[in-house]
Design an enzyme around this catalytic site. Structure first.
Site, PDB file in Angstrom:
ATOM      1  N   LYS A 131       0.838  -1.208   0.000  1.00  0.00           N
ATOM      2  CA  LYS A 131       0.000   0.000   0.000  1.00  0.00           C
ATOM      3  C   LYS A 131       0.874   1.259   0.000  1.00  0.00           C
ATOM      4  O   LYS A 131       0.638   2.190  -0.770  1.00  0.00           O
ATOM      5  CB  LYS A 131      -0.897   0.005   1.245  1.00  0.00           C
ATOM      6  CG  LYS A 131      -1.617   1.321   1.477  1.00  0.00           C
ATOM      7  CD  LYS A 131      -2.439   1.294   2.740  1.00  0.00           C
ATOM      8  CE  LYS A 131      -1.787   1.884   3.948  1.00  0.00           C
ATOM      9  NZ  LYS A 131      -1.604   3.329   3.945  1.00  0.00           N
ATOM     10  N   ASN A 132       1.887   1.276   0.858  1.00  0.00           N
ATOM     11  CA  ASN A 132       2.666   2.508   0.993  1.00  0.00           C
ATOM     12  C   ASN A 132       3.604   2.752  -0.184  1.00  0.00           C
ATOM     13  O   ASN A 132       4.255   3.793  -0.259  1.00  0.00           O
ATOM     14  CB  ASN A 132       3.453   2.500   2.308  1.00  0.00           C
ATOM     15  CG  ASN A 132       2.533   2.706   3.491  1.00  0.00           C
ATOM     16  OD1 ASN A 132       1.348   2.994   3.323  1.00  0.00           O
ATOM     17  ND2 ASN A 132       3.071   2.559   4.698  1.00  0.00           N
TER      18      ASN A 132
ATOM     19  N   ARG B 163      -5.428   9.916   3.642  1.00  0.00           N
ATOM     20  CA  ARG B 163      -4.464  10.876   4.168  1.00  0.00           C
ATOM     21  C   ARG B 163      -3.251  11.027   3.249  1.00  0.00           C
ATOM     22  O   ARG B 163      -2.707  12.097   3.073  1.00  0.00           O
ATOM     23  CB  ARG B 163      -3.980  10.459   5.558  1.00  0.00           C
ATOM     24  CG  ARG B 163      -3.231  11.616   6.141  1.00  0.00           C
ATOM     25  CD  ARG B 163      -2.315  11.397   7.225  1.00  0.00           C
ATOM     26  NE  ARG B 163      -1.791  12.699   7.615  1.00  0.00           N
ATOM     27  CZ  ARG B 163      -0.687  13.215   7.142  1.00  0.00           C
ATOM     28  NH1 ARG B 163       0.010  12.569   6.262  1.00  0.00           N
ATOM     29  NH2 ARG B 163      -0.285  14.397   7.540  1.00  0.00           N
TER      30      ARG B 163
ATOM     31  N   CYS C  60      -4.994  13.104  12.175  1.00  0.00           N
ATOM     32  CA  CYS C  60      -5.664  11.822  12.003  1.00  0.00           C
ATOM     33  C   CYS C  60      -5.583  11.086  13.313  1.00  0.00           C
ATOM     34  O   CYS C  60      -5.134  11.631  14.315  1.00  0.00           O
ATOM     35  CB  CYS C  60      -5.026  11.031  10.872  1.00  0.00           C
ATOM     36  SG  CYS C  60      -3.479  10.306  11.369  1.00  0.00           S
TER      37      CYS C  60
ATOM     38  N   ARG D 155       0.079  15.070  12.696  1.00  0.00           N
ATOM     39  CA  ARG D 155       0.645  14.812  11.350  1.00  0.00           C
ATOM     40  C   ARG D 155       0.817  16.073  10.512  1.00  0.00           C
ATOM     41  O   ARG D 155       0.161  16.254   9.480  1.00  0.00           O
ATOM     42  CB  ARG D 155      -0.183  13.756  10.611  1.00  0.00           C
ATOM     43  CG  ARG D 155      -0.172  12.450  11.361  1.00  0.00           C
ATOM     44  CD  ARG D 155      -0.728  11.310  10.589  1.00  0.00           C
ATOM     45  NE  ARG D 155       0.216  10.721   9.656  1.00  0.00           N
ATOM     46  CZ  ARG D 155      -0.008   9.570   9.037  1.00  0.00           C
ATOM     47  NH1 ARG D 155      -1.114   8.916   9.248  1.00  0.00           N
ATOM     48  NH2 ARG D 155       0.882   9.082   8.196  1.00  0.00           N
ATOM     49  N   PRO D 156       1.717  16.960  10.946  1.00  0.00           N
ATOM     50  CA  PRO D 156       1.972  18.177  10.171  1.00  0.00           C
ATOM     51  C   PRO D 156       2.682  17.863   8.854  1.00  0.00           C
ATOM     52  O   PRO D 156       3.216  16.761   8.670  1.00  0.00           O
ATOM     53  CB  PRO D 156       2.903  18.986  11.084  1.00  0.00           C
ATOM     54  CG  PRO D 156       3.538  17.973  11.975  1.00  0.00           C
ATOM     55  CD  PRO D 156       2.565  16.845  12.132  1.00  0.00           C
ATOM     56  N   ILE D 157       2.682  18.836   7.923  1.00  0.00           N
ATOM     57  CA  ILE D 157       3.400  18.645   6.650  1.00  0.00           C
ATOM     58  C   ILE D 157       4.419  19.771   6.437  1.00  0.00           C
ATOM     59  O   ILE D 157       4.748  20.112   5.316  1.00  0.00           O
ATOM     60  CB  ILE D 157       2.431  18.539   5.443  1.00  0.00           C
ATOM     61  CG1 ILE D 157       1.494  19.755   5.376  1.00  0.00           C
ATOM     62  CG2 ILE D 157       1.636  17.266   5.478  1.00  0.00           C
ATOM     63  CD1 ILE D 157       0.829  19.908   4.019  1.00  0.00           C
TER      64      ILE D 157
ATOM     65  N   ASP E  72       4.456   0.843  11.869  1.00  0.00           N
ATOM     66  CA  ASP E  72       3.250   0.182  11.361  1.00  0.00           C
ATOM     67  C   ASP E  72       3.108  -1.256  11.873  1.00  0.00           C
ATOM     68  O   ASP E  72       2.035  -1.850  11.729  1.00  0.00           O
ATOM     69  CB  ASP E  72       3.248   0.181   9.820  1.00  0.00           C
ATOM     70  CG  ASP E  72       2.961   1.568   9.259  1.00  0.00           C
ATOM     71  OD1 ASP E  72       2.600   2.468  10.034  1.00  0.00           O
ATOM     72  OD2 ASP E  72       3.095   1.752   8.033  1.00  0.00           O
TER      73      ASP E  72
ATOM     74  N   ILE F 187       7.702   7.310  16.576  1.00  0.00           N
ATOM     75  CA  ILE F 187       7.377   7.975  15.308  1.00  0.00           C
ATOM     76  C   ILE F 187       6.127   8.845  15.440  1.00  0.00           C
ATOM     77  O   ILE F 187       6.144  10.015  15.070  1.00  0.00           O
ATOM     78  CB  ILE F 187       7.186   6.951  14.160  1.00  0.00           C
ATOM     79  CG1 ILE F 187       8.395   6.019  14.064  1.00  0.00           C
ATOM     80  CG2 ILE F 187       6.948   7.671  12.825  1.00  0.00           C
ATOM     81  CD1 ILE F 187       9.707   6.671  13.705  1.00  0.00           C
TER      82      ILE F 187
ATOM     83  N   ARG G 141      -8.644  -0.147   4.203  1.00  0.00           N
ATOM     84  CA  ARG G 141      -7.668   0.784   3.625  1.00  0.00           C
ATOM     85  C   ARG G 141      -6.346   0.079   3.323  1.00  0.00           C
ATOM     86  O   ARG G 141      -5.593   0.534   2.453  1.00  0.00           O
ATOM     87  CB  ARG G 141      -7.383   1.929   4.604  1.00  0.00           C
ATOM     88  CG  ARG G 141      -8.470   2.961   4.686  1.00  0.00           C
ATOM     89  CD  ARG G 141      -8.005   4.132   5.544  1.00  0.00           C
ATOM     90  NE  ARG G 141      -6.640   4.472   5.202  1.00  0.00           N
ATOM     91  CZ  ARG G 141      -5.667   4.686   6.089  1.00  0.00           C
ATOM     92  NH1 ARG G 141      -5.883   4.630   7.364  1.00  0.00           N
ATOM     93  NH2 ARG G 141      -4.452   4.980   5.677  1.00  0.00           N
TER      94      ARG G 141
HETATM   95  C1  UD1 Z   1       4.341   6.972   6.025  1.00  0.00           C
HETATM   96  C2  UD1 Z   1       3.446   5.764   5.899  1.00  0.00           C
HETATM   97  C3  UD1 Z   1       2.928   5.317   7.249  1.00  0.00           C
HETATM   98  C4  UD1 Z   1       4.098   5.076   8.181  1.00  0.00           C
HETATM   99  C5  UD1 Z   1       5.004   6.299   8.226  1.00  0.00           C
HETATM  100  C6  UD1 Z   1       6.251   6.084   9.057  1.00  0.00           C
HETATM  101  C7  UD1 Z   1       2.479   6.050   3.693  1.00  0.00           C
HETATM  102  C8  UD1 Z   1       1.252   6.264   2.897  1.00  0.00           C
HETATM  103  N1  UD1 Z   1       2.337   6.099   5.041  1.00  0.00           N
HETATM  104  O1  UD1 Z   1       3.537   8.025   6.563  1.00  0.00           O
HETATM  105  O2  UD1 Z   1       2.194   4.111   7.086  1.00  0.00           O
HETATM  106  O3  UD1 Z   1       3.588   4.823   9.486  1.00  0.00           O
HETATM  107  O4  UD1 Z   1       5.413   6.658   6.903  1.00  0.00           O
HETATM  108  O5  UD1 Z   1       6.973   5.004   8.596  1.00  0.00           O
HETATM  109  O6  UD1 Z   1       3.546   5.780   3.178  1.00  0.00           O
HETATM  110  N2  UD1 Z   1       6.284  14.817  10.327  1.00  0.00           N
HETATM  111  C9  UD1 Z   1       6.394  16.154  10.609  1.00  0.00           C
HETATM  112  N3  UD1 Z   1       6.378  17.046   9.564  1.00  0.00           N
HETATM  113  C10 UD1 Z   1       6.266  16.651   8.266  1.00  0.00           C
HETATM  114  C11 UD1 Z   1       6.153  15.274   7.989  1.00  0.00           C
HETATM  115  C12 UD1 Z   1       6.172  14.369   9.041  1.00  0.00           C
HETATM  116  O7  UD1 Z   1       6.495  16.540  11.775  1.00  0.00           O
HETATM  117  O8  UD1 Z   1       6.251  17.523   7.382  1.00  0.00           O
HETATM  118  C13 UD1 Z   1       6.278  13.828  11.428  1.00  0.00           C
HETATM  119  C14 UD1 Z   1       4.935  13.094  11.514  1.00  0.00           C
HETATM  120  O9  UD1 Z   1       3.969  13.824  12.228  1.00  0.00           O
HETATM  121  C15 UD1 Z   1       5.322  11.806  12.186  1.00  0.00           C
HETATM  122  C16 UD1 Z   1       6.739  11.554  11.664  1.00  0.00           C
HETATM  123  O10 UD1 Z   1       7.209  12.805  11.151  1.00  0.00           O
HETATM  124  O11 UD1 Z   1       5.365  12.006  13.575  1.00  0.00           O
HETATM  125  C17 UD1 Z   1       6.808  10.511  10.556  1.00  0.00           C
HETATM  126  O12 UD1 Z   1       6.014  10.921   9.471  1.00  0.00           O
HETATM  127  P1  UD1 Z   1       6.305  10.475   7.974  1.00  0.00           P
HETATM  128  O13 UD1 Z   1       7.566   9.678   7.920  1.00  0.00           O
HETATM  129  O14 UD1 Z   1       6.182  11.665   7.117  1.00  0.00           O
HETATM  130  O15 UD1 Z   1       5.101   9.483   7.703  1.00  0.00           O
HETATM  131  P2  UD1 Z   1       4.077   9.527   6.515  1.00  0.00           P
HETATM  132  O16 UD1 Z   1       4.779   9.760   5.229  1.00  0.00           O
HETATM  133  O17 UD1 Z   1       2.935  10.396   6.863  1.00  0.00           O
END
Ligand code: UD1
Length: 418
Positions: free
Chosen positions: A22-23, A92, A116, A121-123, A306, A328, A398
């Site tokens: 999926k990922n 998401r 979520c 989960r900030p970006i 995960d 994480i 999902r």
């Molecule tokens: C992806 C996976 C998810 C997995 C995660 C960690 C997909 C679709 N999802 O999620 O299943 O659990 O990797 O292996 O591939 N963070 C920030 N700012 C950002 C981005 C992330 O603070 O701009 C933080 C997040 O809140 C979280 C951590 O970094 O605490 C890890 O997030 P990230 O590695 O980005 O995970 P995803 O890509 O969302």
């Protein structure tokens, strides 16, 4: 709303083939946009998140065909630069479309995915990297409005955390940017390497993936390709957990054993005997699992977040105390409340959970909390004495294709009921 009825106590034995990841498939589908051609993606799992990604591609103007596990996308007809709020909310990881739309259209308008069940989960890491590469971003009232100022250009981007999603978006944008981008402290997950291999087969020039420093030389043009998605390591770990908690014996096929290397030692610590080839894994569980000293979730190649809930389910009936530290996500212990409804003994404090193994679990009514949490409660239900009813199955759908069919083929007694 359907629910899952599980009659627990069956030992799971047999062989099962693992679906595509999926990922991996989600960022690959998003990235087909920048190929501006026809991409044939093989080994796509049939999941609600994949259906949502296909809907987004169609909305953007791509032509999409699905046949079995093959999805073909012609992105040459893409014309839109926005994703409506209701499609963004479907999944998401729709944030993985951000980089692809910007790289293809020069602008993008998306509503933010927001928090979520795992926390805020900030970006911010995605956005600050894009800004540095020449994208002006207005971030107001939950919507982001992005516009390339001049041309996209390569940059040196050092991530403060190796975010999977941010690394993916940067790789996609950098492939279409002018000049070279270097990402340091990049995520090293197998899904990053899969996306890089896909982009390279479209003509991108990405090296260093799978390591902490990724170098991307922007190219003028990309093209269509044929790509096979890697096997899902978390689906594999879920079937391993189902066998481990029931004292079973399973053989997994169509896996990448290398990608499972962070979880295999933990299963061995629970007393499972494991024999592998490159693409198969044989697991033989002990009668009762042993406790694990410490499971600390970490970015790859550490133990994957995960798989935390799934392995925790095994330890609920282990012969001793197990300790889990979630590094994480800020809020990834919701499944512990549900596991306690089976009679498990779990205490949590912040990012730490202490599980004291109990002799047995008892069937109960439980609610899915999130995707992997729901898999964990199904795993617990398989071992529990009596009947378990699981609600909130949309979480499970999902991330798991044909989950009950897979589990039943190994001897589980479970079915959906209305
Ligand atoms: C992806 C996976 C998810 C997995 C995660 C960690 C997909 C679709 N999802 O999620 O299943 O659990 O990797 O292996 O591939 N963070 C920030 N700012 C950002 C981005 C992330 O603070 O701009 C933080 C997040 O809140 C979280 C951590 O970094 O605490 C890890 O997030 P990230 O590695 O980005 O995970 P995803 O890509 O969302």
């Amino acid at each position: 709303m359907s629910k899952m009825k599980i009659n627990g106590g069956r030992v799971l034995n047999g062989e099962i083939a693992i679906h595509g990841a999926k990922n991996s498939v989600l960022p690959v589908l998003a990235a087909t946009l920048i190929s501006n051609g026809v991409c044939e993606i093989h080994n796509c799992p049939r999941l609600s998140d994949v259906a949502a990604a296909v809907e987004i591609l169609k909305y953007l103007g791509c032509r999409v065909w699905s046949e079995g596990s093959v999805i073909t996308i012609d992105s040459s007809t893409a014309s839109k630069n926005d994703i409506p709020d209701e499609l963004m909310r479907e999944m998401r990881s729709s944030i993985s479309f951000l980089g692809a739309i910007i790289a293809r259209m020069g602008s993008a308008k998306l509503s933010l995915p927001g928090g979520c069940e795992l926390g805020a989960r900030p970006i911010d890491l995605h956005l600050s990297a894009l800004r540095r590469m020449g994208v002006s971003i207005e971030d107001k009232f939950g919507c982001i409005d992005c516009e390339v100022e001049g041309t996209l250009h390569g940059e040196h981007i050092s991530l403060s955390f190796p975010s999977v999603g941010a690394t993916e978006n940067i790789m996609v944008v950098a492939s279409a940017a002018k000049g070279t981008t270097v990402i340091t402290n990049a995520a090293r997950e197998p899904e990053i390497s899969d996306l890089a291999r896909f982009l390279n087969s479209c003509g991108a020039k990405i090296s260093g993936y799978g390591e902490g420093t990724i170098v991307i030389e922007g190219v003028e043009k990309l093209h269509g390709t044929v790509h096979r998605v890697i096997p899902d390591r978390i689906e594999a770990a879920t079937y391993m957990a189902a066998a481990a908690i029931t004292g079973g014996n399973v053989r997994l096929t169509n896996i990448s054993t290398h990608d499972l290397s962070p979880v295999i030692p933990v299963f061995e610590e629970t007393g499972c005997g494991i024999i592998t080839t490159d693409s198969t894994l044989l697991l033989k569980a002990p009668k009762r699992p042993h406790s694990v000293q410490l499971v600390r979730t970490m970015p790859h190649p550490g133990f994957p977040t995960d798989a935390q809930a799934i392995v925790m389910a095994i330890t609920t009936i282990a012969d001793g105390t197990s300790l889990f530290v979630e590094n994480i996500f800020e809020n990834r212990f919701k499944h512990t409340w549900e596991l306690c409804r089976f009679g498990a003994s779990i205490k949590t404090e912040g990012r730490i959970a202490v599980v004291e193994g109990v002799p047995e679990l008892f069937g109960t009514q439980v609610n899915s909390t999130d995707l992997r949490g729901s898999a964990a409660i199904v795993v617990a239900g398989l071992a529990a004495e009596g009947t378990t009813i699981v609600s909130g199955l949309h979480h499970l759908d999902r991330g798991y294709e044909d989950f009950e069919r897979g589990m039943c083929s190994l001897g589980a007694d479970m079915k959906r009921i209305d």
